[in-house]
Design a protein around this motif. Structure first.
Motif, mmCIF file in Angstrom:
data_model
loop_
_atom_site.group_PDB
_atom_site.id
_atom_site.type_symbol
_atom_site.label_atom_id
_atom_site.label_comp_id
_atom_site.label_asym_id
_atom_site.label_seq_id
_atom_site.Cartn_x
_atom_site.Cartn_y
_atom_site.Cartn_z
ATOM 1 N N GLU A 169 -2.488 48.848 9.151
ATOM 2 C CA GLU A 169 -1.231 48.294 9.657
ATOM 3 C C GLU A 169 -0.326 49.386 10.226
ATOM 4 N N GLY A 432 -8.017 42.327 6.925
ATOM 5 C CA GLY A 432 -7.185 41.636 5.942
ATOM 6 C C GLY A 432 -7.672 41.901 4.546
ATOM 7 N N ARG A 441 -3.579 36.251 9.366
ATOM 8 C CA ARG A 441 -2.849 37.265 10.123
ATOM 9 C C ARG A 441 -3.052 37.080 11.625
#
Length: 932
Positions: A169, A432, A441
């Protein structure tokens, strides 16, 4: 107490008592000690997790001895102490072990399929893990077993997934096609740190590459002819005048029917070979960088198993890389394109697990961007937040971080944490914490099929979280708040790159603090001749073989089993029989642990000698026998527990005050040596105090008071005997837990101490007000006096039990004062029947003499020895020793002696030096007696 020390019995007993009592668990310890944990300072160590690939080795036993000493010490100091245990799944190593076991049964991993294969690995993990924990328990390892972790348990697996997702991320993880180190046997990428590059004999082939315009050819030099099939350029140095006119032209790549450009790049060394190099971006890391700078095509010509693939000319497809090498060289030679072939030494990269030659291989892998992470880890080591012991290891740490590359974290294995990334049919990637999370997501329709990445993470990717994932991260647990950062990491210098730096990076990134305050770097455990221990050398020692003992034949069988090469087996057997002609004597856990600590000089490799461990078994016997003596003197007697040290009911002799004073100094010294991690000096100080000062001197000095003193003096000496021994046991306990616990249980009641275990007692702290310089000076004088008399006995061969008359010359006022106060001790310990002080005008008879400072000790020889008989005896001894020396000297001076192993040569030189020393002593004794 039993008459003899039996380590096996007491070890089994106390292992059970300690663990069942919960004495290794912080909460239980606090309850039993009545300690307020909220007010106690936390102290924690996360054990470097052993790999579940077999059993613990000597390196583990050494480091565990260090960590256990630190843990027990801080626990006794009142710290809220946690030593957290666990094991590592060791992706590559464990998969190799299980695949080999299956191969022996004629089964391949792919035959079973992923699910069934992983079942087999978990079976192995349960077997190996239980073996490791059994060994740790046998060694008295005081870890909190209630908090034991495994890098693939549910909690740690969740932490690894969280680590990956968060880094992804944050843009610090990416997937890309890059050149990696590839093991063609394991069929996986490996990190740079898992590559062992060694100089080996090879060749340097010089080939002609014809210029496309027909104007001649360029001669290139290569050590890997098979990679020619993947060349996409040849390069010269831009300032090399020999080739500047050719830059921009092309050459015809032999055997491949394609033209490649001549480029200029500073990477080329003008003095190497011809100054012209082939560029193969898909099969060389330096060439890959050149290719990136010049936008060259990247052509991979190898399969994962290091065979030639279908992107190469048809004549070579399917050939194994070295078979292709032979074919290519032969074909070039037939075309007249081989200029010459030189012998050449080169660095060959091999996998540290398989030993096979690795290939730079172009493949899709997952990588971590290391620059930002490395900068924070480096800063923490320089601003005092994380300290290396010894300090010089920060240079090794810096060296790697200064040159760090992005970290390939994916491994093409089945055993390990599977990468939480999913792919659709179009090749899109979804990351994920689960497939459902990845879909959510990406707002992906449930009808779109996804497949999870088949690869697993590099083992070090999970191990990098160890100091905080084991405490419950990513949850904000009470354990995490209490014990992070950990206090110290104890580890070898060989994994500073693999593990220390990576833990520092991840700890700072996810916890915003270093994972440990100090890093104590140990050396490697080597054999007694300085060789690294390895199975291939057959010099590995199992710690439990030293603890329990093993006979010679069993040891030979153990070291040679499984060896395929008869010559190697014969060599290992011969070495084993030479080093251990009688097998290995059982020494017990305490002696083995003490040996490790006595050898633990900061940062230096340890030469482990089983004979030294046997010597420390004698130290255990010494403690045992001393305790038996004290119990015989003090059990059922008044030991002054209720009397003040200076009260009227207790009189302390000079010897009592001396040993108490020496104890205070030892207590002060141990605190400093623990703080500075000088376990070698700590072991030395404790050994000297217990063996030399307490056992050899104080127990003897105590006997006059015990036998002839009044009630007050006897009470004072008994009190000192038990209290000093009880304190010494507590001082020694972190290093030798079993014997100290066993003896303490007998001594503690006499010393007024109570409690379920020695490990729940306070560690002794110095009371410097009890340092008594006057008593120490008195006893130092007394010891020198007694040793002087013993020297005379030894030189004159007088029986130790024969009472002697003693004459004294040059007696000072201080000497006279000490004589009057210490006369009973002198007569008792030196076996003196009378003492006469000679005046200045008195003439001494024929005497043997020794000095105590200016004081002269004289023992009249009349009637004590037969001078002629003594001289005859000495002459006979000297003659025999000279003959033996002559044989040893001839052996050392033999021209062929230099061909013997270095250890054998040194043994002979040491023997010669010892014989010379003995001869000198005998000749000096002969000279003294002849002058009587």
């Amino acid at each position: 107490m039993d008459k003899t020390f039996d380590p096996r019995r007491i070890e089994a007993h106390w292992c059970s008592v300690w663990e069942q009592g919960g004495y290794f668990t912080p909460e239980t310890v606090a309850e039993l000690r009545g300690m307020d944990r909220a007010q106690a300072q936390p102290y924690s160590i996360a054990i470097p997790p052993p790999n579940v690939t077999g059993t613990l080795h000597m390196g583990h036993a050494f480091q565990h001895a260090v960590m256990d000493a630190l843990t027990r010490y801080h626990r006794m100091r009142g710290f809220d102490t946690l030593w957290l245990p666990g094991t590592d799944h060791a992706g590559i190593a464990t998969q190799m072990v299980v695949e080999r076991k299956l191969a022996a049964e004629g089964v391949k991993r792919v035959d079973l399929g992923r699910e069934k294969f992983l079942e087999k690995v978990w079976e192995w993990k349960e077997y190996s893990g239980s073996t490791i924990t059994h060994q740790m328990r046998r060694m008295g390892t005081s870890v909190d077993w209630s908090r034991e972790r495994f890098t693939m348990d549910d909690g740690l697996s969740r932490a690894v997934t969280e680590e990956f997702v968060r880094l992804h991320e944050q843009g610090l993880i990416y997937r890309g096609k890059r050149l990696v180190n590839w093991d063609p046997t394991l069929l996986t990428a490996v990190s740079d740190l898992e590559v062992e590059s060694k100089e080996e004999n090879g060749h340097l082939w010089h080939f002609r590459y014809p210029l496309t315009d027909g104007s001649g050819y360029l001669v290139i030099a290569t050590t890997r002819p098979e990679t020619l099939l993947g060349d996409t350029a040849v390069a010269v140095h831009p300032e090399d005048e020999r080739y500047q006119h050719l830059i921009g032209k092309t050459v015809n790549l032999p055997l491949c029917d394609r033209a490649i450009p001549v480029i200029a790049d500073d990477y080329v060394e003008r003095d190497f070979g011809t100054g012209v190099v082939k560029i193969t971006p898909a099969h060389d890391f330096n060439d890959y960088a050149v290719g990136q700078r010049h936008d060259l095509p990247i052509l991979n010509i190898l399969t994962p198993t290091a065979h030639i693939n279908d992107d190469a000319p048809a004549a070579y497809r399917g050939l194994e890389r070295y078979e292709a090498r032979k074919r290519i060289v032969a074909d070039l030679d037939a075309l007249g394109l081989v200029e010459k072939i030189d012998d050449h030494k080169l660095m060959v990269p091999r996998g540290d697990r398989t030993g096979v030659v690795l290939e730079p291989f172009l493949t899709d892998q997952w990588f971590v961007d290391m620059q930002q992470l490395a900068a924070r880890a480096q800063a923490a080591a320089h601003d005092g937040r994380m300290k290396f012991v010894p300090e010089n290891w920060i240079n090794t740490y810096d060296q790697w971080l200064n040159n760090i590359q992005d970290w390939c974290i994916s491994r093409n294995l089945w055993w390990g944490h599977r990468i939480p990334a999913w792919y659709d049919d179009a090749g899109n990637i979804y990351v994920g914490r689960s497939e459902a999370d990845a879909r959510a997501r990406a707002k992906l329709d449930a009808s779109i099929p996804l497949r999870q990445d088949n690869d697993t993470f590099d083992t070090w990717f999970s191990s990098a979280l160890w100091p905080f994932s084991t405490l419950g991260w990513p949850e904000p647990t009470a354990d995490l708040k209490r014990w992070y950062p950990t206090s110290v990491l104890v580890t070898g210098f060989d994994i500073i790159f693999f593990w220390v730096a990576r833990m520092a990076m991840m700890g700072l990134h996810f916890m915003d603090d270093v994972p440990f305050r100090e890093v104590y770097i140990t050396g490697l455990v080597r054999d007694s001749e300085g060789n690294k221990m390895s199975k291939s050398k057959g010099n590995v020692l199992d710690p439990l073989d030293l603890v329990d003992g093993i006979d010679l034949e069993a040891l030979v069988s153990k070291r040679t089993s499984g060896l395929m090469q008869p010559k190697m087996a014969q060599k290992i057997e011969a070495d084993t029989r030479r080093q251990f002609p009688n097998g290995i004597e059982a020494v017990g856990v305490d002696a083995l642990r003490f040996t490790f600590l006595a050898l633990a000089s900061t940062g230096r490799d340890i030469r482990f000698d089983a004979a030294r461990a046997a010597g420390y078994r004698n130290f255990c016997n010494k403690i045992w026998n001393a305790a038996r003596f004290v119990l015989m003197q003090c059990e059922g007697q008044d030991c002054g527990q209720d009397c003040g040290a200076d009260g009227a009911q207790v009189t302390l002799s000079a010897a009592d005050r001396w040993i108490i004073s020496r104890l205070q100094k030892l207590e002060s010294e141990t605190a400093e040596l623990f703080r500075s991690y000088r376990f070698d000096l700590l072991a030395q100080a404790l050994y000297h105090f217990i063996w030399n000062e307490y056992c050899d001197w104080y127990l003897e000095l105590a006997k006059p008071a015990l036998q002839n003193g009044d009630a007050s003096a006897q009470r004072g000496t008994r009190r000192t005997l038990v209290r000093v021994l009880e304190a010494a046991l507590r001082l020694l306990h972190p290093l030798m837990p079993f014997i100290t616990e066993e003896v303490w249980q007998r001594i503690a009641p006499l010393a007024g101490a109570n409690g379920a275990s020695i490990m729940l007692q306070d560690y002794p702290q110095a009371n410097l007000a009890r340092v008594d310089d006057a008593a120490e000076a008195d006893i130092d004088w007394l010891k020198t006096f007694i040793l002087g008399v013993r020297q005379i006995r030894g030189e004159m061969d007088i029986s130790p039990g024969k009472p002697l008359p003693l004459l004294l010359q040059n007696v000072s006022a201080a000497d006279q004062d000490r004589l009057s106060r210490l006369e009973d001790s002198i007569k008792f310990l030196a076996r003196i029947e009378s003492i006469q002080v000679l005046g200045e005008s008195d003439t001494a008879p024929q005497c043997a003499a020794a000095l105590v400072g200016q004081l002269k000790l004289l023992v009249p020889m009349a009637g004590l020895i037969d001078k002629d008989a003594e001289l005859a005896r000495l002459a006979k001894q000297i003659s025999k020793l000279q003959t033996d020396m002559g044989k040893t000297q001839a052996r050392v001076e033999n021209p062929n002696f230099g061909k013997a192993p270095e250890a054998v040569q040194q043994q002979a030189r040491d023997l010669l030096a010892k014989q010379q020393q003995e001869l000198t002593a005998l000749q000096e004794q002969q000279e003294k007696i002849s002058q009587l």
